[in-house]
Write a protein that holds these residues in place. Sequence first.
Motif, PDB file in Angstrom:
ATOM      1  N   GLU A 389       0.821  -1.206   0.000  1.00  0.00           N
ATOM      2  CA  GLU A 389       0.000   0.000   0.000  1.00  0.00           C
ATOM      3  C   GLU A 389       0.859   1.263   0.000  1.00  0.00           C
ATOM      4  O   GLU A 389       1.815   1.393   0.769  1.00  0.00           O
ATOM      5  CB  GLU A 389      -0.924   0.013   1.217  1.00  0.00           C
ATOM      6  CG  GLU A 389      -2.089  -0.973   1.118  1.00  0.00           C
ATOM      7  CD  GLU A 389      -3.111  -0.544   0.069  1.00  0.00           C
ATOM      8  OE1 GLU A 389      -3.138   0.632  -0.297  1.00  0.00           O
ATOM      9  OE2 GLU A 389      -3.891  -1.407  -0.385  1.00  0.00           O
ATOM     10  N   ASN A 390       0.499   2.175  -0.883  1.00  0.00           N
ATOM     11  CA  ASN A 390       1.250   3.411  -1.055  1.00  0.00           C
ATOM     12  C   ASN A 390       0.279   4.486  -1.515  1.00  0.00           C
ATOM     13  O   ASN A 390      -0.397   4.330  -2.535  1.00  0.00           O
ATOM     14  CB  ASN A 390       2.357   3.215  -2.101  1.00  0.00           C
ATOM     15  CG  ASN A 390       3.287   4.408  -2.220  1.00  0.00           C
ATOM     16  OD1 ASN A 390       2.871   5.551  -2.036  1.00  0.00           O
ATOM     17  ND2 ASN A 390       4.543   4.148  -2.542  1.00  0.00           N
ATOM     18  N   ALA A 391       0.182   5.560  -0.748  1.00  0.00           N
ATOM     19  CA  ALA A 391      -0.801   6.604  -1.052  1.00  0.00           C
ATOM     20  C   ALA A 391      -0.509   7.317  -2.359  1.00  0.00           C
ATOM     21  O   ALA A 391      -1.409   7.849  -3.002  1.00  0.00           O
ATOM     22  CB  ALA A 391      -0.848   7.615   0.095  1.00  0.00           C
ATOM     23  N   ASP A 392       0.747   7.343  -2.778  1.00  0.00           N
ATOM     24  CA  ASP A 392       1.127   8.047  -4.006  1.00  0.00           C
ATOM     25  C   ASP A 392       1.946   7.103  -4.880  1.00  0.00           C
ATOM     26  O   ASP A 392       3.100   7.363  -5.200  1.00  0.00           O
ATOM     27  CB  ASP A 392       1.931   9.308  -3.667  1.00  0.00           C
ATOM     28  CG  ASP A 392       2.191  10.167  -4.905  1.00  0.00           C
ATOM     29  OD1 ASP A 392       1.393  10.095  -5.862  1.00  0.00           O
ATOM     30  OD2 ASP A 392       3.203  10.900  -4.916  1.00  0.00           O
ATOM     31  N   PHE A 393       1.336   6.007  -5.294  1.00  0.00           N
ATOM     32  CA  PHE A 393       2.029   4.969  -6.039  1.00  0.00           C
ATOM     33  C   PHE A 393       2.483   5.466  -7.405  1.00  0.00           C
ATOM     34  O   PHE A 393       1.700   6.025  -8.165  1.00  0.00           O
ATOM     35  CB  PHE A 393       1.110   3.759  -6.202  1.00  0.00           C
ATOM     36  CG  PHE A 393       1.715   2.641  -6.997  1.00  0.00           C
ATOM     37  CD1 PHE A 393       2.827   1.961  -6.526  1.00  0.00           C
ATOM     38  CD2 PHE A 393       1.178   2.274  -8.219  1.00  0.00           C
ATOM     39  CE1 PHE A 393       3.390   0.918  -7.250  1.00  0.00           C
ATOM     40  CE2 PHE A 393       1.727   1.234  -8.952  1.00  0.00           C
ATOM     41  CZ  PHE A 393       2.835   0.557  -8.467  1.00  0.00           C
ATOM     42  N   GLN A 394       3.767   5.248  -7.710  1.00  0.00           N
ATOM     43  CA  GLN A 394       4.350   5.635  -8.995  1.00  0.00           C
ATOM     44  C   GLN A 394       5.274   4.508  -9.464  1.00  0.00           C
ATOM     45  O   GLN A 394       5.754   3.711  -8.667  1.00  0.00           O
ATOM     46  CB  GLN A 394       5.159   6.937  -8.863  1.00  0.00           C
ATOM     47  CG  GLN A 394       4.297   8.177  -8.657  1.00  0.00           C
ATOM     48  CD  GLN A 394       3.484   8.531  -9.882  1.00  0.00           C
ATOM     49  OE1 GLN A 394       3.984   8.479 -11.002  1.00  0.00           O
ATOM     50  NE2 GLN A 394       2.224   8.877  -9.682  1.00  0.00           N
ATOM     51  N   PRO A 395       5.537   4.425 -10.777  1.00  0.00           N
ATOM     52  CA  PRO A 395       6.416   3.372 -11.294  1.00  0.00           C
ATOM     53  C   PRO A 395       7.812   3.427 -10.670  1.00  0.00           C
ATOM     54  O   PRO A 395       8.298   4.495 -10.300  1.00  0.00           O
ATOM     55  CB  PRO A 395       6.479   3.675 -12.792  1.00  0.00           C
ATOM     56  CG  PRO A 395       5.225   4.424 -13.084  1.00  0.00           C
ATOM     57  CD  PRO A 395       4.970   5.248 -11.861  1.00  0.00           C
ATOM     58  N   MET A 396       8.446   2.257 -10.591  1.00  0.00           N
ATOM     59  CA  MET A 396       9.773   2.164  -9.990  1.00  0.00           C
ATOM     60  C   MET A 396      10.640   1.220 -10.808  1.00  0.00           C
ATOM     61  O   MET A 396      10.205   0.136 -11.192  1.00  0.00           O
ATOM     62  CB  MET A 396       9.666   1.644  -8.550  1.00  0.00           C
ATOM     63  CG  MET A 396      11.002   1.474  -7.835  1.00  0.00           C
ATOM     64  SD  MET A 396      11.837   3.051  -7.562  1.00  0.00           S
ATOM     65  CE  MET A 396      10.744   3.771  -6.320  1.00  0.00           C
ATOM     66  N   GLY A 397      11.863   1.650 -11.085  1.00  0.00           N
ATOM     67  CA  GLY A 397      12.855   0.807 -11.724  1.00  0.00           C
ATOM     68  C   GLY A 397      13.839   0.285 -10.703  1.00  0.00           C
ATOM     69  O   GLY A 397      13.810   0.667  -9.525  1.00  0.00           O
ATOM     70  N   SER A 398      14.717  -0.596 -11.135  1.00  0.00           N
ATOM     71  CA  SER A 398      15.694  -1.184 -10.220  1.00  0.00           C
ATOM     72  C   SER A 398      16.701  -0.132  -9.777  1.00  0.00           C
ATOM     73  O   SER A 398      17.245   0.603 -10.589  1.00  0.00           O
ATOM     74  CB  SER A 398      16.415  -2.359 -10.891  1.00  0.00           C
ATOM     75  OG  SER A 398      16.983  -1.960 -12.121  1.00  0.00           O
ATOM     76  N   ASN A 399      16.944  -0.053  -8.490  1.00  0.00           N
ATOM     77  CA  ASN A 399      17.956   0.839  -7.930  1.00  0.00           C
ATOM     78  C   ASN A 399      18.301   0.365  -6.535  1.00  0.00           C
ATOM     79  O   ASN A 399      17.477  -0.263  -5.856  1.00  0.00           O
ATOM     80  CB  ASN A 399      17.467   2.295  -7.921  1.00  0.00           C
ATOM     81  CG  ASN A 399      16.320   2.520  -6.952  1.00  0.00           C
ATOM     82  OD1 ASN A 399      16.532   2.817  -5.773  1.00  0.00           O
ATOM     83  ND2 ASN A 399      15.082   2.366  -7.434  1.00  0.00           N
ATOM     84  N   MET A 400      19.510   0.643  -6.112  1.00  0.00           N
ATOM     85  CA  MET A 400      19.984   0.149  -4.825  1.00  0.00           C
ATOM     86  C   MET A 400      19.250   0.784  -3.644  1.00  0.00           C
ATOM     87  O   MET A 400      19.249   0.247  -2.538  1.00  0.00           O
ATOM     88  CB  MET A 400      21.489   0.392  -4.690  1.00  0.00           C
ATOM     89  CG  MET A 400      22.333  -0.437  -5.654  1.00  0.00           C
ATOM     90  SD  MET A 400      22.077  -2.211  -5.435  1.00  0.00           S
ATOM     91  CE  MET A 400      23.477  -2.885  -6.346  1.00  0.00           C
ATOM     92  N   GLY A 401      18.598   1.914  -3.877  1.00  0.00           N
ATOM     93  CA  GLY A 401      17.914   2.615  -2.801  1.00  0.00           C
ATOM     94  C   GLY A 401      16.700   1.899  -2.256  1.00  0.00           C
ATOM     95  O   GLY A 401      16.234   2.208  -1.156  1.00  0.00           O
ATOM     96  N   ILE A 402      16.149   0.931  -3.016  1.00  0.00           N
ATOM     97  CA  ILE A 402      14.955   0.232  -2.535  1.00  0.00           C
ATOM     98  C   ILE A 402      15.310  -1.035  -1.763  1.00  0.00           C
ATOM     99  O   ILE A 402      14.423  -1.727  -1.273  1.00  0.00           O
ATOM    100  CB  ILE A 402      13.993  -0.102  -3.691  1.00  0.00           C
ATOM    101  CG1 ILE A 402      14.627  -1.056  -4.705  1.00  0.00           C
ATOM    102  CG2 ILE A 402      13.521   1.167  -4.375  1.00  0.00           C
ATOM    103  CD1 ILE A 402      13.667  -1.505  -5.798  1.00  0.00           C
ATOM    104  N   LEU A 403      16.594  -1.336  -1.644  1.00  0.00           N
ATOM    105  CA  LEU A 403      17.035  -2.514  -0.886  1.00  0.00           C
ATOM    106  C   LEU A 403      17.235  -2.152   0.589  1.00  0.00           C
ATOM    107  O   LEU A 403      17.601  -1.017   0.908  1.00  0.00           O
ATOM    108  CB  LEU A 403      18.350  -3.052  -1.448  1.00  0.00           C
ATOM    109  CG  LEU A 403      18.343  -3.538  -2.895  1.00  0.00           C
ATOM    110  CD1 LEU A 403      19.751  -3.961  -3.298  1.00  0.00           C
ATOM    111  CD2 LEU A 403      17.362  -4.688  -3.067  1.00  0.00           C
ATOM    112  N   PRO A 404      17.022  -3.093   1.506  1.00  0.00           N
ATOM    113  CA  PRO A 404      17.319  -2.841   2.920  1.00  0.00           C
ATOM    114  C   PRO A 404      18.808  -2.542   3.094  1.00  0.00           C
ATOM    115  O   PRO A 404      19.647  -3.127   2.397  1.00  0.00           O
ATOM    116  CB  PRO A 404      16.942  -4.156   3.611  1.00  0.00           C
ATOM    117  CG  PRO A 404      16.063  -4.881   2.644  1.00  0.00           C
ATOM    118  CD  PRO A 404      16.497  -4.460   1.283  1.00  0.00           C
TER     119      PRO A 404
END
Length: 435
Positions: A389-404
Amino acid sequence: MSNQEVKIIGGGLAGCEAALLLADAGLKVRLYEQKPVHFSPAHKKDGLAELVCSNSLKADRLDSGSGLLKAEMKLLGSHLLPAAEKARVAAGGALAVDRDEFSGLVTAAVEAHPNITLCREEVTVIDENELTLIASGPLTEGALAEEITRLTGQESLSFFDAAAPIVAADSLNMEKIFAASRYGRGTADYLNCPFDKAGYEEFYEALVNAERAELHEGDTINVYEGCMPVEIMAKRGMDTLRYGPLRPVGLVNPATGHRPWANIQLRSENKENSLYNLVGFQTNLKFGEQKRVFSMIPGLENAEFVRYGVMHRNSFLCSPKVLGGNLALKEHPNVFFAGQITGVEGYMESAAAGLIAAHNILRRLAGKTELMLPAETMCGALMRHVTTENADFQPMGSNMGILPPLENHIRDKRQRYLALAERGVAAMEQALAEA
């Protein structure tokens, strides 16, 4: 599983990747592709897996988000990555392909597979009781879009995507252009068009005042940041392009011995190096304005534009509301989605979503639980993005910032990214071994 049949809608990267994996597992696949019966505003060729924007599949090195994604896709059984390797063209550290050869290889693989029936027709009705994978892409329209809206109970979101122009190599003025890689690393795969300060400022003024093509959707549109038209980006400030797609860092103009004030790079479109793409120059300028303004780029004074930049509507589901972690609709579990319509952004991201959806279809048929990939993997992180769930859902590509983050922080960026990637590959290997 030989008696099982899966219907796949869409012959793009996600649909083809899923079809080949499912067919290899013994399922009968009916792959529906609307070309050449009907073409979207962006598609021009009959072949499957057509690349309509850039011909780059992004960075190949492991210590990058896209490199990690590719490493994980190989573990998931990708068929498209080997095709991309065969169709590779020189692009420094990126995996770029001859788009016609790549499409041809994928099309041949699909057509030759005994378990795949390729249906060249439009799909206008979705039977929610039939095992179906919808990978119709971000340009889904007409009756199919209406059917998706009926099933999801909500309007698809939309944004506008833009493609860059392509020029003929033999029309370039090589007296002003030099071949080089940044910091002298690797081979000189890019052509560089260097601006001095005065030339750049003149070009900038022409660009921000050039006339744009009309959009029929009205003025209230969302432009995806990753494909921002260059003229819109330029209006953020005189130096925005110099710190973006025209950044000159790591380059020395051999004619002056100094770093250019700004620099435009051209990337090869094919193995013959007869066509070049203006890197970062997605645009919605009128064609005549593109010719006038982009001919001000050093070395492009007499350039032949074999394709002008275009802008088109892209649509994607509000996936966190309607998709489960296995990429099936929460309300209609026989209907799966994959590709950019789910809100992943990028060629390889779309193909990866096709692989994950296919694995989950196989697990469904085998009576197993869904494939939940670890958050430490790029695939797992992307799937969490499109299903959380995300109030402002937008497309996302691969990037290191989304990893823990790592348990022990590493200050050096390159070393930190490599550690994240190695952790991701290990996590993927373990997850698949335990699946």
